[in-house]
Scaffold this active site. Structure first.
Site, mmCIF file in Angstrom:
data_model
loop_
_atom_site.group_PDB
_atom_site.id
_atom_site.type_symbol
_atom_site.label_atom_id
_atom_site.label_comp_id
_atom_site.label_asym_id
_atom_site.label_seq_id
_atom_site.Cartn_x
_atom_site.Cartn_y
_atom_site.Cartn_z
ATOM 1 C CD GLN A 78 -3.050 1.031 2.118
ATOM 2 O OE1 GLN A 78 -3.173 0.067 2.856
ATOM 3 N NE2 GLN A 78 -3.868 2.055 2.153
ATOM 4 C CG PHE A 79 1.288 3.812 -3.581
ATOM 5 C CD1 PHE A 79 1.211 5.196 -3.713
ATOM 6 C CD2 PHE A 79 0.325 3.031 -4.191
ATOM 7 C CE1 PHE A 79 0.194 5.784 -4.453
ATOM 8 C CE2 PHE A 79 -0.692 3.602 -4.929
ATOM 9 C CZ PHE A 79 -0.766 4.990 -5.057
ATOM 10 C CB THR A 80 -2.030 5.335 -0.072
ATOM 11 O OG1 THR A 80 -2.524 4.177 0.590
ATOM 12 C CG2 THR A 80 -2.432 5.319 -1.540
#
Length: 150
Positions: A78-80
């Site tokens: 999850q890059f966010t």
């Protein structure tokens, strides 16, 4: 690496309405990787995750680890998690690593978790649009960042 750990009674991840990863009792781990992260971060986090005493003992005290309760892990990229929200209303993901760095590190992280736990780790699909469903147990949610090891 920045992670969000959630103690769950069950969790699933789907892509295109098809379940690709699921666990019963254990930990759902969201994983954000930034450019400066290393395999050493993967090793450190995997040991911490598997040995965190966040499961209830017989007296209802969080005194048992994932290993103690024979729990499972679902790890989802999850890059966010590296969103910067200081300026404006549109998050910036400038610190999130590009796939050429993050894919190998994510795979290494999963391998470290499997080695540490002695079990297959369920995963999402890197870079895919995923739907995650979970029953947070407690609720227990913990955020960790390898930049804060000390």
């Amino acid at each position: 690496m920045r992670i969000v750990i959630q103690r769950v009674t069950q969790a699933t991840v789907s892509v295109d309405s098809k379940i690709i990863g699921q666990i019963s009792k254990g930990l759902m781990v969201l994983v954000g990787i930034e450019t400066a992260d290393t395999e050493e971060d993967s090793e450190w986090l995997s040991k911490k995750i598997c040995n965190l005493r966040i499961f209830d003992d017989e007296e209802g005290v969080m005194n048992k680890s994932l290993m103690d309760v024979d729990g499972n892990i679902l790890a989802i990229s999850q890059f966010t998690l590296h969103a910067k929200t200081k300026k404006g209303n549109r998050p910036s993901y400038i610190l999130a690593a590009k796939p050429d760095i993050s894919v190998p590190l994510y795979e290494n992280f999963v391998a470290c978790l499997e080695k540490e736990s002695g079990k297959k780790v369920e995963t999402g699909e890197f870079g895919a649009e995923m739907q995650v469903s979970l029953v947070n147990d407690g609720p227990v949610t913990i955020v960790m960042d390898t930049k804060n090891k000390e």
